[in-house]
Design a protein around this motif. Structure first.
Motif, PDB file in Angstrom:
ATOM      1  N   CYS A   1       1.263  -7.360  -1.244  1.00  9.50           N
ATOM      2  CA  CYS A   1       0.063  -8.034  -0.753  1.00  9.50           C
ATOM      3  C   CYS A   1      -0.612  -8.615  -1.989  1.00  9.50           C
ATOM      4  CB  CYS A   1      -0.870  -7.055  -0.042  1.00  9.50           C
ATOM      5  SG  CYS A   1      -2.426  -7.808   0.470  1.00  9.50           S
TER       6      CYS A   1
ATOM      7  N   GLU B   1      -3.917  -4.843   4.837  1.00 13.33           N
ATOM      8  CA  GLU B   1      -2.500  -4.851   4.493  1.00 13.33           C
ATOM      9  C   GLU B   1      -1.664  -4.515   5.725  1.00 13.33           C
ATOM     10  OE1 GLU B   1      -4.892  -3.353   2.725  1.00 13.33           O
ATOM     11  OE2 GLU B   1      -4.661  -3.933   0.626  1.00 13.33           O
TER      12      GLU B   1
ATOM     13  N   ALA C   1       1.556 -12.596   1.052  1.00 11.61           N
ATOM     14  CA  ALA C   1       2.311 -11.351   1.244  1.00 11.61           C
ATOM     15  C   ALA C   1       3.777 -11.684   1.435  1.00 11.61           C
ATOM     16  CB  ALA C   1       1.795 -10.579   2.451  1.00 11.61           C
TER      17      ALA C   1
END
Length: 135
Positions: free
Chosen positions: A89, A49, A127
């Motif tokens: 995400c 992430e 994302a």
């Protein structure tokens, strides 16, 4: 397609998270990045992430650098993430996946710019986020 991304951003391997600047139209840009195994923010074969956030931030940096060089700067500006907001995400991209990110830069207020970014793998959003950056 714009050739040498290192002309527009200060990051270098293993922290380089943008391969190329694909297009610029005013305050909107599109970048590309292929996830590589030597990337420092890859774990268990997937981009973390934090890697996605860094990719979006570097995409904004590429746009700012492109604009600065177009105005005569010799070096790309250095920026810092001030705030990440509404980060989503949807999934972590795997090694070998090619990402495409669209950045929209908002107005600058007191040295802080609001950036919106959306990262895609093919037709799939992986994302998106808003962030405040200082360049």
């Amino acid at each position: 397609m714009i050739e040498d991304i290192k002309k527009y951003i200060p990051q270098r391997d293993p922290m380089l998270h943008v391969d190329r600047l694909l297009s610029v139209d005013g305050n909107i840009a599109t970048t590309a990045f292929t996830v590589r195994p030597e990337n420092i923010l890859v774990e268990a074969g997937l981009l973390t992430e934090a890697g996605l956030i860094e990719h979006i931030a570097q995409s904004a940096s590429a746009l700012a650098g492109y604009q600065a060089v177009a105005e005569g700067a010799q070096e790309p500006p250095v920026g810092m993430i001030g705030e990440v907001k509404d980060f989503h995400c949807y999934r972590r991209p795997a090694i070998g996946e090619r990402l495409s990110t669209t950045i929209t830069m908002g107005p600058e207020v007191n040295g802080i710019t609001l950036v919106m970014g959306k990262t895609m793998s093919g037709e799939e959003v992986v994302a998106d986020t808003k962030m405040k950056i200082s360049i």
